[in-house]
Design a protein around this motif. Structure first.
Motif, PDB file in Angstrom:
ATOM      1  N   ASP A 176       0.833  -1.203   0.000  1.00  0.00           N
ATOM      2  CA  ASP A 176       0.000   0.000   0.000  1.00  0.00           C
ATOM      3  C   ASP A 176       0.870   1.257   0.000  1.00  0.00           C
ATOM      4  OD1 ASP A 176      -2.379  -1.624   0.347  1.00  0.00           O
ATOM      5  OD2 ASP A 176      -1.742  -1.853   2.428  1.00  0.00           O
ATOM      6  N   LEU A 177       1.947   1.206   0.765  1.00  0.00           N
ATOM      7  CA  LEU A 177       2.870   2.338   0.828  1.00  0.00           C
ATOM      8  C   LEU A 177       3.518   2.571  -0.530  1.00  0.00           C
ATOM      9  CD1 LEU A 177       4.496   4.506   2.316  1.00  0.00           C
ATOM     10  CD2 LEU A 177       6.045   2.695   3.121  1.00  0.00           C
ATOM     11  N   VAL A 178       3.945   1.503  -1.183  1.00  0.00           N
ATOM     12  CA  VAL A 178       4.554   1.623  -2.516  1.00  0.00           C
ATOM     13  C   VAL A 178       3.582   2.299  -3.479  1.00  0.00           C
ATOM     14  CG1 VAL A 178       5.408   0.353  -4.525  1.00  0.00           C
ATOM     15  CG2 VAL A 178       6.108  -0.346  -2.217  1.00  0.00           C
ATOM     16  N   ALA A 179       2.353   1.820  -3.500  1.00  0.00           N
ATOM     17  CA  ALA A 179       1.349   2.393  -4.400  1.00  0.00           C
ATOM     18  C   ALA A 179       1.121   3.871  -4.082  1.00  0.00           C
ATOM     19  CB  ALA A 179       0.044   1.611  -4.293  1.00  0.00           C
ATOM     20  N   GLY A 180       1.071   4.217  -2.791  1.00  0.00           N
ATOM     21  CA  GLY A 180       0.868   5.601  -2.403  1.00  0.00           C
ATOM     22  C   GLY A 180       2.025   6.494  -2.807  1.00  0.00           C
ATOM     23  N   LYS A 240       4.120  -6.115  -3.754  1.00  0.00           N
ATOM     24  CA  LYS A 240       4.911  -4.887  -3.698  1.00  0.00           C
ATOM     25  C   LYS A 240       5.455  -4.511  -5.073  1.00  0.00           C
ATOM     26  CE  LYS A 240       7.344  -6.434  -0.062  1.00  0.00           C
ATOM     27  NZ  LYS A 240       8.237  -6.494   1.134  1.00  0.00           N
ATOM     28  N   VAL A 241       5.896  -5.506  -5.814  1.00  0.00           N
ATOM     29  CA  VAL A 241       6.411  -5.245  -7.161  1.00  0.00           C
ATOM     30  C   VAL A 241       5.279  -4.812  -8.089  1.00  0.00           C
ATOM     31  CG1 VAL A 241       7.503  -6.303  -9.181  1.00  0.00           C
ATOM     32  CG2 VAL A 241       8.409  -6.758  -6.887  1.00  0.00           C
ATOM     33  N   ASP A 242       4.152  -5.475  -7.991  1.00  0.00           N
ATOM     34  CA  ASP A 242       3.001  -5.088  -8.810  1.00  0.00           C
ATOM     35  C   ASP A 242       2.554  -3.658  -8.511  1.00  0.00           C
ATOM     36  OD1 ASP A 242       3.023  -7.562 -10.011  1.00  0.00           O
ATOM     37  OD2 ASP A 242       1.353  -8.383  -8.830  1.00  0.00           O
ATOM     38  N   ALA A 243       2.790  -3.203  -7.272  1.00  0.00           N
ATOM     39  CA  ALA A 243       2.409  -1.842  -6.881  1.00  0.00           C
ATOM     40  C   ALA A 243       3.399  -0.795  -7.372  1.00  0.00           C
ATOM     41  CB  ALA A 243       2.272  -1.754  -5.362  1.00  0.00           C
ATOM     42  N   GLY A 244       4.585  -1.239  -7.824  1.00  0.00           N
ATOM     43  CA  GLY A 244       5.545  -0.293  -8.374  1.00  0.00           C
ATOM     44  C   GLY A 244       6.967  -0.391  -7.864  1.00  0.00           C
ATOM     45  N   ALA A 245       7.268  -1.356  -6.980  1.00  0.00           N
ATOM     46  CA  ALA A 245       8.641  -1.510  -6.486  1.00  0.00           C
ATOM     47  C   ALA A 245       9.567  -1.934  -7.626  1.00  0.00           C
ATOM     48  CB  ALA A 245       8.693  -2.527  -5.356  1.00  0.00           C
ATOM     49  N   ILE A 277       8.422 -12.815 -10.742  1.00  0.00           N
ATOM     50  CA  ILE A 277       8.972 -11.554 -10.236  1.00  0.00           C
ATOM     51  C   ILE A 277      10.342 -11.353 -10.866  1.00  0.00           C
ATOM     52  CG2 ILE A 277       9.687 -10.280  -8.187  1.00  0.00           C
ATOM     53  CD1 ILE A 277       7.779 -12.131  -6.583  1.00  0.00           C
ATOM     54  N   ASN A 278      10.512 -10.264 -11.588  1.00  0.00           N
ATOM     55  CA  ASN A 278      11.734 -10.102 -12.377  1.00  0.00           C
ATOM     56  C   ASN A 278      12.594  -8.912 -11.971  1.00  0.00           C
ATOM     57  OD1 ASN A 278      11.248 -12.357 -14.174  1.00  0.00           O
ATOM     58  ND2 ASN A 278       9.590 -11.128 -15.054  1.00  0.00           N
ATOM     59  N   VAL A 279      12.239  -8.223 -10.885  1.00  0.00           N
ATOM     60  CA  VAL A 279      13.082  -7.115 -10.442  1.00  0.00           C
ATOM     61  C   VAL A 279      14.361  -7.682  -9.814  1.00  0.00           C
ATOM     62  CG1 VAL A 279      11.075  -5.645 -10.015  1.00  0.00           C
ATOM     63  CG2 VAL A 279      12.046  -7.002  -8.134  1.00  0.00           C
TER      64      VAL A 279
END
Length: 303
Positions: free
Chosen positions: A137-141, A175-180, A206-208
């Motif tokens: 949620d924090l990442v998305a925000g 977290k990655v889907d949210a933008g990490a 997950i590819n990051v």
């Protein structure tokens, strides 16, 4: 005696220019610790890290000191700083205001974490009313506030509150889907654990980058305590390396440097090119490990 080719060990012929390191520091609590912090920073920055991060105390207890340290890094160095932010003890609006202040200071990288409750407020995490509930949620925000680069935590042995690697990977994917854009692991000492974890992360789509977190052993007693709280295992062979050295600081330092070098060189042999060091605001063992990786200080003349 048969001499083996250095090509059999990538770490012995690795191009240091292809390796990246980053360093984590924590904000100082006193004038003396501030001197120690900046002495360590001055020692390590000539190694040209890709970034340096500054931690955020439980419950946001170091918010101002974290901000001051990050702001000074922006003003006085050329190395990009990454500011830690957590979900604990703040509303969404308060956290967004902190993020906007960082962006205004020139900070473009955030390490987004759920965070732990402050000491004395219990051990079980409870989302703050009106706050970001979890790291995803924090990442998305944060992504709505500005186009930050965002690093998040990963736990090769499972988060200590659930102990499940599968659950951790599910959380990491959110977290990655949210933008990490990067995952940094909890420290570990068994490289097989890290390698197996990365394989499972990749199978989950997950590819990051999953950057190994490396913790040099300045104090075996202290690191064992940290490991217990963090859900990280301490191999018996590591305990044996430090056995009987409680009152022998000089030998303990040599052994610690050897252990750190052994771990990072083995990771290079396994194809790892990116390392994140938990410095504990001390430069000596981190500098030694980086030297073993082939990194050398860049002087103004060599720049």
């Amino acid at each position: 005696m048969t001499l083996s080719s250095s090509a059999e060990r990538p770490s012995r012929c690795a191009d240091a220019g292809k390796l990246e390191v980053s360093f984590e520091f924590f904000p100082p609590k006193s004038p003396e610790s501030e001197v120690a912090l900046w002495t360590s920073i001055s020692r390590l920055l000539p190694l040209c890290p890709s970034f340096v991060s500054v931690t955020y105390g439980a419950g946001g207890t170091t918010r101002e000191r974290t901000h001051q340290t990050v702001a000074r890094l922006v003003r006085e160095t050329d190395v990009p700083p990454a500011a830690h932010l957590t979900c604990v003890s703040a509303t969404r609006e308060e956290i967004d205001d902190v993020a906007r202040a960082y962006w205004a200071e020139g900070v473009r990288h955030i390490v987004a974490l759920r965070g732990d409750p402050p000491a004395g407020i219990g051990t079980h995490y409870e989302p703050h009313p009106g706050g970001y509930a979890y790291a995803a949620d924090l990442v998305a925000g944060l992504k709505k506030v500005a186009d930050f680069e965002i690093s998040v935590a990963a736990y090769p042995e499972g988060h200590p509150e659930n102990g499940s690697v599968d659950t951790d990977i599910e959380v990491l994917k959110r977290k990655v889907d949210a933008g990490a854009t990067r995952a940094i692991t909890q420290f570990f000492f068994d490289n097989d654990i890290y390698e197996r974890y990365v394989e499972r992360v990749r199978r989950a789509g997950i590819n990051v980058p999953v950057v190994p977190g490396i913790a040099p052993v300045h104090s075996f007693k202290a690191i064992a305590g940290f490991a217990e709280k963090a859900g990280a295992s301490v191999p018996s062979w590591l305990a044996q390396r430090f056995e009987g050295l409680e009152n022998d600081a000089a030998t303990r330092q040599l052994v610690a440097a050897a252990v750190a070098a052994e771990q990072v060189l083995d990771l290079v042999d396994r194809g790892v090119t990116d390392f994140h060091f938990y410095t504990m605001n001390r430069a000596d063992l981190v500098y030694a490990a980086c030297h073993m990786l082939g990194l050398r200080p860049k002087t103004d003349e060599a720049a």
